[in-house]
Design an enzyme around this catalytic site. Structure first.
Site, PDB file in Angstrom:
ATOM      1  N   PRO A 122      -8.644 -64.641 -46.772  1.00  8.67           N
ATOM      2  CA  PRO A 122      -7.863 -63.195 -46.773  1.00  8.67           C
ATOM      3  C   PRO A 122      -6.648 -63.261 -46.536  1.00  8.67           C
ATOM      4  CG  PRO A 122      -8.799 -64.418 -44.298  1.00  8.67           C
ATOM      5  CD  PRO A 122      -9.582 -64.946 -45.650  1.00  8.67           C
ATOM      6  N   CYS A 123      -5.898 -63.861 -47.615  1.00  5.40           N
ATOM      7  CA  CYS A 123      -3.998 -63.592 -47.913  1.00  5.40           C
ATOM      8  C   CYS A 123      -3.402 -62.661 -47.490  1.00  5.40           C
ATOM      9  CB  CYS A 123      -3.835 -64.267 -49.380  1.00  5.40           C
ATOM     10  SG  CYS A 123      -3.956 -63.863 -50.506  1.00  5.40           S
ATOM     11  N   HIS A 124      -3.943 -61.530 -47.554  1.00  8.80           N
ATOM     12  CA  HIS A 124      -3.146 -60.241 -46.340  1.00  8.80           C
ATOM     13  C   HIS A 124      -2.866 -60.255 -45.198  1.00  8.80           C
ATOM     14  CE1 HIS A 124      -7.613 -59.637 -46.223  1.00  8.80           C
ATOM     15  NE2 HIS A 124      -7.159 -58.783 -44.755  1.00  8.80           N
TER      16      HIS A 124
END
EC number: 2.1.1.63
Length: 154
Positions: A122-124
Site C-alpha cells: 500500500p504505497c498509497h
C-alpha cells in the site's frame, strides 16, 4: 521457463491488471483498457476475490504470496509499507525511520515509485511530511480515493 498468468479486475477506480506465476503475485497495475488475453489460475482468482472484498470494505489485509522484485533496499521499504495499518497514513520519513535509515526519505520515495504491486503493497498510504498527497503511479486522484475509501471503513 515459468508461466506468467494474467487477469483483469474492474475496480471502482479503473481497470487493474494482475500478473502472477503459479505461486506469487508479480504485479498489480492500473491500466486504461483491457485486452482479451486473460489466462487465470487459482491464485489470480483469489487475488480478484480479495480485491473485490477490499473495494467493498470487507477486507483490510491481503493473504496473497507476493514476489517482490527489487534491490534489498526496495524490498525493505515495500515490506515496511505492508505493515502500515489499514486506513492510516505515514510519511516517507516515517518509513525511512522504520527501516533504520532516517535520512533516506527521498530514496524511500523512489522505492515507492518502483512498487509494482499497487494496493496490496500500500504505497498509497505514504504521504508527504507536510500532510500533502505526493506522487502516485496510478494518479494522485486514485491515491486520494484509496485513502478516503479506507478511512470510511475504520
Amino acid at each position: 521457463m515459468e508461466h506468467i498468468f494474467k487477469a483483469y479486475y474492474n475496480s471502482p477506480i479503473g481497470y487493474i491488471q494482475i500478473l502472477g506465476n503459479e505461486h506469487s503475485i508479480i504485479s498489480l497495475d492500473f491500466i486504461d483498457e483491457i485486452n482479451n488475453d486473460e489466462k487465470r489460475n487459482d491464485l489470480l482468482n483469489t487475488c480478484i476475490t480479495e480485491l473485490d472484498e477490499y473495494f467493498k470494505g470487507k477486507r483490510r489485509s491481503f493473504s496473497l504470496n507476493l514476489l517482490l522484485n527489487g534491490t534489498d533496499f526496495q524490498k525493505k521499504v515495500w515490506n515496511a509499507l505492508i505493515n502500515i495499518p489499514y486506513g492510516k497514513t505515514v510519511s516517507y520519513k516515517d518509513i525511512a525511520k522504520a527501516i533504520g535509515n532516517e535520512k533516506s526519505a527521498r530514496a524511500v520515495g523512489n522505492a515507492n515509485n518502483k512498487n509494482k504491486i499497487a494496493i496490496i503493497v500500500p504505497c498509497h498510504r505514504v504521504i508527504g511530511s507536510n500532510g500533502l498527497l505526493t506522487g502516485y503511479a496510478g494518479g494522485i486522484w486514485r491515491k486520494e480515493w484509496l485513502i478516503n475509501h479506507e478511512k470510511m471503513f475504520l
